[in-house]
Design a protein around this motif. Structure first.
Motif, PDB file in Angstrom:
ATOM      1  N   LEU A 171       0.805  -1.214   0.000  1.00 31.72           N
ATOM      2  CA  LEU A 171       0.000   0.000   0.000  1.00 31.72           C
ATOM      3  C   LEU A 171       0.842   1.269   0.000  1.00 31.72           C
ATOM      4  N   PHE A 172       2.124   1.125   0.276  1.00 27.31           N
ATOM      5  CA  PHE A 172       3.013   2.287   0.231  1.00 27.31           C
ATOM      6  C   PHE A 172       3.301   2.658  -1.216  1.00 27.31           C
ATOM      7  N   THR A 173       3.213   3.935  -1.550  1.00 28.43           N
ATOM      8  CA  THR A 173       3.572   4.405  -2.880  1.00 28.43           C
ATOM      9  C   THR A 173       3.843   5.902  -2.827  1.00 28.43           C
ATOM     10  N   LEU A 174       4.730   6.362  -3.675  1.00 28.55           N
ATOM     11  CA  LEU A 174       5.009   7.791  -3.781  1.00 28.55           C
ATOM     12  C   LEU A 174       4.118   8.446  -4.828  1.00 28.55           C
ATOM     13  N   ARG A 175       3.310   7.631  -5.500  1.00 25.33           N
ATOM     14  CA  ARG A 175       2.416   8.166  -6.536  1.00 25.33           C
ATOM     15  C   ARG A 175       1.214   8.840  -5.869  1.00 25.33           C
ATOM     16  N   PRO A 176       0.983  10.112  -6.114  1.00 21.64           N
ATOM     17  CA  PRO A 176      -0.138  10.824  -5.496  1.00 21.64           C
ATOM     18  C   PRO A 176      -1.483  10.231  -5.918  1.00 21.64           C
ATOM     19  N   CYS A 177      -2.477  10.393  -5.062  1.00 22.52           N
ATOM     20  CA  CYS A 177      -3.812   9.901  -5.394  1.00 22.52           C
ATOM     21  C   CYS A 177      -4.860  10.784  -4.731  1.00 22.52           C
ATOM     22  N   ASN A 178      -6.093  10.587  -5.134  1.00 20.22           N
ATOM     23  CA  ASN A 178      -7.233  11.264  -4.524  1.00 20.22           C
ATOM     24  C   ASN A 178      -7.953  10.289  -3.613  1.00 20.22           C
ATOM     25  N   TYR A 179      -8.474  10.801  -2.509  1.00 26.87           N
ATOM     26  CA  TYR A 179      -9.114   9.947  -1.515  1.00 26.87           C
ATOM     27  C   TYR A 179     -10.606  10.261  -1.384  1.00 26.87           C
ATOM     28  N   ILE A 180     -11.395   9.199  -1.329  1.00 26.56           N
ATOM     29  CA  ILE A 180     -12.791   9.292  -0.924  1.00 26.56           C
ATOM     30  C   ILE A 180     -12.848   8.748   0.495  1.00 26.56           C
ATOM     31  N   MET A 181     -13.201   9.598   1.442  1.00 27.49           N
ATOM     32  CA  MET A 181     -13.162   9.229   2.850  1.00 27.49           C
ATOM     33  C   MET A 181     -14.578   8.975   3.377  1.00 27.49           C
ATOM     34  N   THR A 208     -22.986  15.927   9.243  1.00 33.14           N
ATOM     35  CA  THR A 208     -24.077  15.536   8.366  1.00 33.14           C
ATOM     36  C   THR A 208     -23.513  14.881   7.101  1.00 33.14           C
ATOM     37  N   PRO A 209     -24.220  13.894   6.533  1.00 28.09           N
ATOM     38  CA  PRO A 209     -23.759  13.242   5.304  1.00 28.09           C
ATOM     39  C   PRO A 209     -23.792  14.206   4.126  1.00 28.09           C
ATOM     40  N   ASP A 210     -22.796  14.126   3.292  1.00 23.53           N
ATOM     41  CA  ASP A 210     -22.749  14.935   2.073  1.00 23.53           C
ATOM     42  C   ASP A 210     -22.526  13.985   0.897  1.00 23.53           C
ATOM     43  N   PHE A 211     -23.579  13.232   0.571  1.00 22.36           N
ATOM     44  CA  PHE A 211     -23.472  12.219  -0.473  1.00 22.36           C
ATOM     45  C   PHE A 211     -23.250  12.841  -1.851  1.00 22.36           C
ATOM     46  N   GLU A 212     -23.829  14.009  -2.053  1.00 23.49           N
ATOM     47  CA  GLU A 212     -23.681  14.661  -3.347  1.00 23.49           C
ATOM     48  C   GLU A 212     -22.220  15.001  -3.612  1.00 23.49           C
ATOM     49  N   ALA A 213     -21.519  15.458  -2.583  1.00 23.39           N
ATOM     50  CA  ALA A 213     -20.105  15.791  -2.749  1.00 23.39           C
ATOM     51  C   ALA A 213     -19.292  14.543  -3.074  1.00 23.39           C
ATOM     52  N   VAL A 214     -19.648  13.410  -2.442  1.00 21.76           N
ATOM     53  CA  VAL A 214     -18.937  12.157  -2.708  1.00 21.76           C
ATOM     54  C   VAL A 214     -19.166  11.700  -4.144  1.00 21.76           C
ATOM     55  N   ILE A 215     -20.420  11.751  -4.585  1.00 23.52           N
ATOM     56  CA  ILE A 215     -20.752  11.330  -5.956  1.00 23.52           C
ATOM     57  C   ILE A 215     -20.032  12.213  -6.971  1.00 23.52           C
TER      58      ILE A 215
END
Length: 213
Positions: free
Chosen positions: A136-146, A187-194
């Motif tokens: 799971l270690f990598t120097l390659r940047p990524c975007n996260y969905i938390m 509060t949930p922000d499902f729209e932002a996740v989608i």
């Protein structure tokens, strides 16, 4: 209503050996070591926490009763609801260098958890070994969905801290959270996740999903 504070410790030699095992998924090879570590852990809390000792005594159970792996089934369990309403300490709170709370998903009642240095170091070594094994270690940047709480100064939840730590395994270009803090509450922000998933899918950078979907 009183929240529980659990002192998670024990620098025992069997516990240390178990956490230092190089084969994280070698269940058969570490079975006896696991049994010894469980007994060692139970003995510590039995000796240093009078309330825990009362619980075991009420069930006529002693740490020495764990002689085989099958004996672990008889170890009295403690419902999580108990930890939300009672204090249990096996050490001085002054030794707890990190304090956090549970997620409070059941009615917003939290239990409190304390960690001292030996526990933190063991957890760190174990975590590093597992993420290395899973590559799971990598120097390659990524975007996260938390799938969790966006950090806030009022948020002391352990799951928030661990989720943030997990984003250090690969450089984070951006983090989108399913739970955001507004007007004193999450509060949930499902729209932002989608929207984020759609946006990230059009990019060349990888996407990592963290938390509990």
């Amino acid at each position: 209503m009183v929240n529980l504070s659990r002192g998670i410790s024990v620098m025992g030699r069997y516990m240390e050996k178990l956490f230092n095992s190089k084969k994280a998924y070698d269940l058969e090879g570490t079975e006896e070591l696991f049994l010894q570590a469980m007994r060692e852990n139970c003995e510590y809390h039995y000796k240093h926490c009078s309330d825990y000792r009362k619980i075991l005594d009420s069930k006529d159970f002693k740490p020495d009763d764990m002689k085989t792996i099958d004996d672990l089934e008889a170890l009295p369990f403690i419902p999580t609801a108990f930890f939300k309403r009672h204090h249990l300490f096996s050490m001085s709170q002054r030794r707890m260098v990190v304090k956090a709370t549970s997620s409070g998903t059941s009615g917003g009642v939290f239990s409190k958890i304390g960690f001292e240095w030996s526990s933190l170091l063991r957890a760190l070594k174990m975590s590093l070994r597992l993420v290395k094994y899973r590559e799971l270690f990598t120097l390659r940047p990524c975007n996260y969905i938390m799938f969790g709480y966006k950090p806030h100064r009022s948020n002391k939840k352990a799951v928030t801290k661990s989720a943030m730590a997990a984003t250090l395994l690969a450089p984070a270009l951006h983090r989108t959270y399913a739970l955001t803090y507004k007007n004193g509450n999450y509060t949930p922000d499902f729209e932002a996740v989608i929207n984020a998933i759609v946006k990230y899918s059009k990019l060349k950078t990888p996407v990592r999903f963290m938390g509990f979907p």
